[in-house]
Design a protein around this motif. Structure first.
Motif, PDB file in Angstrom:
ATOM      1  N   ARG A   9       0.872  -1.169   0.000  1.00 22.59           N
ATOM      2  CA  ARG A   9       0.000   0.000   0.000  1.00 22.59           C
ATOM      3  C   ARG A   9       0.903   1.210   0.000  1.00 22.59           C
ATOM      4  NH1 ARG A   9      -5.011   0.254   4.147  1.00 22.59           N
ATOM      5  NH2 ARG A   9      -4.778   2.505   3.951  1.00 22.59           N
ATOM      6  N   GLU A  26      -2.510   9.157   3.726  1.00 21.03           N
ATOM      7  CA  GLU A  26      -3.760   8.638   3.208  1.00 21.03           C
ATOM      8  C   GLU A  26      -4.511   9.677   2.369  1.00 21.03           C
ATOM      9  OE1 GLU A  26      -7.151   5.882   5.271  1.00 21.03           O
ATOM     10  OE2 GLU A  26      -5.434   6.563   6.431  1.00 21.03           O
ATOM     11  N   ARG A  68     -12.230  -7.575   2.497  1.00 18.02           N
ATOM     12  CA  ARG A  68     -11.469  -6.577   1.719  1.00 18.02           C
ATOM     13  C   ARG A  68     -10.214  -7.267   1.204  1.00 18.02           C
ATOM     14  NH1 ARG A  68     -11.901  -1.185   5.635  1.00 18.02           N
ATOM     15  NH2 ARG A  68     -14.171  -1.340   5.828  1.00 18.02           N
ATOM     16  N   ILE A  97      -4.678  -8.240  12.742  1.00 16.95           N
ATOM     17  CA  ILE A  97      -4.981  -6.803  12.729  1.00 16.95           C
ATOM     18  C   ILE A  97      -5.442  -6.355  11.346  1.00 16.95           C
ATOM     19  CG2 ILE A  97      -3.920  -4.512  12.876  1.00 16.95           C
ATOM     20  CD1 ILE A  97      -2.406  -5.527  15.280  1.00 16.95           C
ATOM     21  N   THR A 141      -6.653  -8.257   7.999  1.00 19.63           N
ATOM     22  CA  THR A 141      -6.925  -9.503   7.280  1.00 19.63           C
ATOM     23  C   THR A 141      -7.837  -9.212   6.091  1.00 19.63           C
ATOM     24  OG1 THR A 141      -8.773  -9.912   8.755  1.00 19.63           O
ATOM     25  CG2 THR A 141      -6.677 -10.949   9.334  1.00 19.63           C
ATOM     26  N   PHE A 163     -12.861 -10.382   7.891  1.00 22.73           N
ATOM     27  CA  PHE A 163     -12.855 -10.000   9.302  1.00 22.73           C
ATOM     28  C   PHE A 163     -14.280  -9.705   9.755  1.00 22.73           C
ATOM     29  CE2 PHE A 163     -13.247  -5.460   8.250  1.00 22.73           C
ATOM     30  CZ  PHE A 163     -12.733  -5.439   6.969  1.00 22.73           C
ATOM     31  N   GLN A 213     -16.960  -7.217  11.705  1.00 22.36           N
ATOM     32  CA  GLN A 213     -17.251  -5.863  12.175  1.00 22.36           C
ATOM     33  C   GLN A 213     -18.495  -5.876  13.052  1.00 22.36           C
ATOM     34  OE1 GLN A 213     -17.615  -3.734   8.403  1.00 22.36           O
ATOM     35  NE2 GLN A 213     -15.717  -2.659   8.886  1.00 22.36           N
ATOM     36  N   GLU A 243      -5.902   1.494  14.711  1.00 21.07           N
ATOM     37  CA  GLU A 243      -7.326   1.881  14.737  1.00 21.07           C
ATOM     38  C   GLU A 243      -8.194   0.690  15.142  1.00 21.07           C
ATOM     39  OE1 GLU A 243      -8.877   3.410  11.002  1.00 21.07           O
ATOM     40  OE2 GLU A 243     -10.875   2.665  11.529  1.00 21.07           O
ATOM     41  N   LEU A 244      -8.987   0.891  16.195  1.00 19.33           N
ATOM     42  CA  LEU A 244      -9.908  -0.174  16.621  1.00 19.33           C
ATOM     43  C   LEU A 244     -11.314   0.050  16.093  1.00 19.33           C
ATOM     44  CD1 LEU A 244      -9.105  -0.664  20.423  1.00 19.33           C
ATOM     45  CD2 LEU A 244      -8.308  -2.037  18.493  1.00 19.33           C
ATOM     46  N   GLY A 275     -14.059   3.310  14.122  1.00 22.13           N
ATOM     47  CA  GLY A 275     -14.250   4.650  13.591  1.00 22.13           C
ATOM     48  C   GLY A 275     -15.632   5.161  13.989  1.00 22.13           C
ATOM     49  N   SER A 309     -18.285   2.229  14.099  1.00 25.06           N
ATOM     50  CA  SER A 309     -17.940   1.019  13.350  1.00 25.06           C
ATOM     51  C   SER A 309     -16.739   0.335  14.003  1.00 25.06           C
ATOM     52  CB  SER A 309     -17.606   1.442  11.914  1.00 25.06           C
ATOM     53  OG  SER A 309     -16.981   0.402  11.224  1.00 25.06           O
ATOM     54  N   ARG A 360      -9.414  -7.026  15.539  1.00 23.16           N
ATOM     55  CA  ARG A 360      -8.377  -6.157  16.109  1.00 23.16           C
ATOM     56  C   ARG A 360      -8.562  -5.989  17.601  1.00 23.16           C
ATOM     57  NH1 ARG A 360      -7.642  -1.239  11.777  1.00 23.16           N
ATOM     58  NH2 ARG A 360      -7.130  -2.639  10.049  1.00 23.16           N
TER      59      ARG A 360
HETATM   60  P1  ATP Z   1      -7.545   0.992   7.740  1.00 22.91           P
HETATM   61  O1  ATP Z   1      -7.298   2.457   7.555  1.00 22.91           O
HETATM   62  O2  ATP Z   1      -6.781   0.377   8.886  1.00 22.91           O
HETATM   63  O3  ATP Z   1      -7.484   0.188   6.487  1.00 22.91           O
HETATM   64  P2  ATP Z   1     -10.285   1.698   7.652  1.00 22.91           P
HETATM   65  O4  ATP Z   1     -10.198   3.089   8.173  1.00 22.91           O
HETATM   66  O5  ATP Z   1     -10.410   1.452   6.211  1.00 22.91           O
HETATM   67  O6  ATP Z   1      -9.048   0.850   8.237  1.00 22.91           O
HETATM   68  P3  ATP Z   1     -12.994   1.304   8.402  1.00 22.91           P
HETATM   69  O7  ATP Z   1     -13.478   1.248   7.008  1.00 22.91           O
HETATM   70  O8  ATP Z   1     -13.244   2.532   9.206  1.00 22.91           O
HETATM   71  O9  ATP Z   1     -11.427   0.949   8.436  1.00 22.91           O
HETATM   72  O10 ATP Z   1     -13.540   0.012   9.155  1.00 22.91           O
HETATM   73  C1  ATP Z   1     -13.997   0.039  10.488  1.00 22.91           C
HETATM   74  C2  ATP Z   1     -13.227  -0.941  11.358  1.00 22.91           C
HETATM   75  O11 ATP Z   1     -13.142  -2.236  10.753  1.00 22.91           O
HETATM   76  C3  ATP Z   1     -11.776  -0.524  11.576  1.00 22.91           C
HETATM   77  O12 ATP Z   1     -11.685   0.370  12.654  1.00 22.91           O
HETATM   78  C4  ATP Z   1     -11.124  -1.839  11.907  1.00 22.91           C
HETATM   79  O13 ATP Z   1     -11.273  -2.154  13.288  1.00 22.91           O
HETATM   80  C5  ATP Z   1     -11.905  -2.842  11.107  1.00 22.91           C
HETATM   81  N1  ATP Z   1     -11.139  -3.218   9.897  1.00 22.91           N
HETATM   82  C6  ATP Z   1     -11.069  -2.542   8.729  1.00 22.91           C
HETATM   83  N2  ATP Z   1     -10.291  -3.190   7.848  1.00 22.91           N
HETATM   84  C7  ATP Z   1      -9.848  -4.314   8.473  1.00 22.91           C
HETATM   85  C8  ATP Z   1      -9.016  -5.408   8.095  1.00 22.91           C
HETATM   86  N3  ATP Z   1      -8.489  -5.481   6.876  1.00 22.91           N
HETATM   87  N4  ATP Z   1      -8.778  -6.388   9.000  1.00 22.91           N
HETATM   88  C9  ATP Z   1      -9.313  -6.335  10.237  1.00 22.91           C
HETATM   89  N5  ATP Z   1     -10.107  -5.336  10.648  1.00 22.91           N
HETATM   90  C10 ATP Z   1     -10.388  -4.334   9.793  1.00 22.91           C
END
Ligand code: ATP
Length: 572
Positions: free
Chosen positions: A97, A112, A198, A208, A210, A213, A215, A324-325, A327, A440, A445
């Motif tokens: 990335r 970002e 994703r 952390i 994957t 996952f 949500q 990030e846990l 949002g 969310s 994580r």
């Molecule tokens: P990142 O910036 O770390 O890719 P994000 O900001 O895209 O995350 P959100 O779209 O806000 O993540 O998703 C909400 C929550 O889902 C995140 O706070 C995280 O806890 C979880 N999450 C997102 N992507 C992943 C992932 N690939 N694996 C595990 N947990 C995830």
């Protein structure tokens, strides 16, 4: 200790918490299996989340499919914009990335939000290298990469579908049904716990990041003009806040404050977000996140999704990195208005005025004798466009002619032929598109963080020991029961105790192998808060030894009282 993560991953595999999936076939990055302890811990965390964010708040919970048809993601914008920036190493061929490569350089924490050409410039200027092989990345093209997993629905490939990249869309799409269950009354909340997918460019750090996952998301729908939450409920909650302004200041600091103060002084501008940060802070603590390693960080202006008016992340510190846990975003009417526009259904709620109001309405009444023959098949589409324009932009009718675009072709319609007029009407209410506040949470994580923050090493009787100081509320195994020696009578008594505790709804493990010290160590590593040992004396005095995990203190307890005592300990 910056190596806790490594040691935890090793323990997790050995003790059945989580491990790489499909290992027998070499495994593939970004997929993990939760073993018996991990699945139970994750289940307990999910139950605790439901309890707090659905049940206690009076919100409903739904369970929508994980595969949805393409039009959903056309409407939601994911098809076009759910991309990460990808850069490929010219030497080893690994993909990364681009914003993560850049982010590792402290000067570019806000990577970002940089557009692709600027990321390319930063990579070149700072001579950034491939995290895998160290080759220079300068001059490599950065490309957008869509993170959704595509599939086809049914035989043939005529019906494209996607695995949902967030649970939220299931809630938004079903809004027309859900508003009926809420009897068309705002505000109301809908929760969902489920899998999201994703196709991450570089999954890393165990569970952390994957590709599949879980949500736990809440969509809380409010009247944009309506009531605000009762901040009093959370005003006294202590929080550590890292607002955008502090992040960009030279000597920016994390503020130690309370939700109430942060609302009063404007640090948290949105009262709904403030409310959810307050309850989230308390909830995270209740499941065992270390509050000395926890904060809320506000998104920088460029980091926010385009629809979000404000957004804060819950973050936990792990081995020196902030992760990030969850949002917390105010998404406005973005999602519902998109589905309202793209689908056949209405995503509005009729809001009754306190008393009927006289309102102005712009209407059109096109001259069909003009539109019909002149425009043929396009006439219907033109009428629709004129109606929408009248509702949204009256100034379009101020000139001689109105310009209408139909499938890329522009038509000029004289205003007099549109029948445009502004009328006064008495109406009882209006249709509004609700706004939505979205907490969310990522579950995987959080499971990782809870284990990491609970990871301890100490010495007991001169021997090193490792244990997980998990909160009894979420610990996957609550009590271990051991007969001290291999003996029929001791074993029979121990088994009776196991049955009794299981009947009381507790997760119990029975272990009669190895010396007692070894059995304690095993349960310490699993994070079992209590162990019960049955010895020869127990057969005489109907009492057992109860050992507490963290302090390792032991105490005799009558068997009779065991069930109640242990259940009370679990309840906290
Ligand atoms: P990142 O910036 O770390 O890719 P994000 O900001 O895209 O995350 P959100 O779209 O806000 O993540 O998703 C909400 C929550 O889902 C995140 O706070 C995280 O806890 C979880 N999450 C997102 N992507 C992943 C992932 N690939 N694996 C595990 N947990 C995830």
């Amino acid at each position: 200790d910056d190596r806790t993560g490594e040691k935890l991953v090793e323990l997790a595999k050995r003790r059945g918490y989580f491990f790489q999936a499909s290992g027998a076939y070499g495994g593939v990055g970004g997929f993990y299996t939760f073993g018996p302890q991990g699945a139970a811990l994750k289940g307990n965390v999910e139950d605790a989340w439901r309890e707090r964010f659905a049940v206690a708040e009076g919100n409903m919970e739904i369970d929508a499919p994980t595969i949805m048809p393409e039009p959903v993601f056309e409407a939601s914008g994911h098809l076009d914009t759910f991309d990460d920036m990808l850069v490929e190493c010219p030497d080893c061929g690994e993909s990364h990335r681009a914003d993560h490569v850049v982010e590792d350089d402290t000067e570019y924490e806000d990577a970002e939000s940089l557009p692709i050409p600027e990321v390319e410039e930063v990579i070149a200027e700072y001579e950034l290298i491939c995290p895998d092989c160290g080759a220079g990345l300068a001059g490599q093209a950065v490309e957008p990469f869509n993170l959704m997993f595509a599939t086809t629905i049914g035989p043939g490939d005529s019906q494209p579908g996607y695995l949902r990249p967030e649970t939220a869309q299931g809630i938004f799409v079903e809004f027309p049904r859900l508003k009926e269950y809420a009897r068309n009354q705002l505000p109301f909340g809908v929760a969902q716990v489920g899998r999201a997918y994703r196709n991450e460019i570089s999954p890393r750090r165990s569970i952390i990041r994957t590709r599949e996952f879980t949500q736990a998301e809440l969509e809380y729908f409010v009247d944009p003009e309506g009531e605000e939450p009762d901040i009093d409920d959370v005003a006294d909650v202590d929080v550590r806040l890292y607002p955008a302004a502090e992040q960009t200041a030279d000597d920016g600091t994390v503020l130690e404050t309370t939700i109430g103060e942060a609302v009063d002084d404007g640090t948290i501008a949105d009262p709904w977000i403030a409310y959810y940060l307050g309850i989230a802070r308390e909830w995270y603590e209740s499941v065992g996140v270390d509050m000395d390693r926890f904060r809320f960080r506000q998104h920088l202006a460029g980091e926010r999704s385009h629809y979000a008016s404000d957004c804060w992340d819950a973050e936990a510190e792990l081995d020196g990195n902030w992760i990030e846990l969850a949002g917390f975003a105010h998404r406005g009417d973005y999602d519902l208005s998109k589905h309202d526009e793209y689908s056949e259904d209405r995503y509005t709620i009729f809001q009754q005025y306190d008393e009927p109001k006289t309102v102005e309405r712009a209407v059109v009444d096109p001259d069909m004798s003009y539109l019909g023959p002149e425009f043929g098949a396009d006439a219907g589409a033109i009428v629709d466009e004129l109606e929408t324009l009248a509702e949204r932009d009256r100034t379009a009718f101020e000139g001689e002619a109105v310009e209408v675009d139909i499938e890329g072709e522009s038509h000029e319609i004289p205003v007099e032929k549109t029948g445009f007029a502004v009328e006064e009407r008495t109406e009882a209410g209006e249709h509004v598109i609700p706004h939505v506040i979205e907490p969310s949470f990522g579950v995987d994580r959080l499971v990782y963080t809870v284990c990491h923050h609970a990871y301890r090493e100490d010495e007991v009787d001169g021997e090193a020991r490792t244990y997980l100081a998990l909160d009894p509320k979420v610990a996957p195994t609550f009590v271990g029961v051991f007969p001290l020696q291999s003996d029929d009578e001791l074993e029979a008594t121990a088994r009776e105790i196991v049955d009794e505790l299981r009947e009381a709804g507790l997760a119990v493990t029975y272990d009669d192998s190895g010396n007692i010290g070894r059995r304690y160590r095993r349960q310490d590593e699993v994070g079992t808060p209590f162990c019960v040992t049955i010895d020869y004396e127990s057969l005489e005095d109907d009492a057992v030894t109860v050992r507490e995990r963290d302090s390792t203190t032991q105490k005799r307890l009558p068997i009779e009282e065991l069930g109640d005592t242990v259940a009370a300990l679990r309840a906290g």
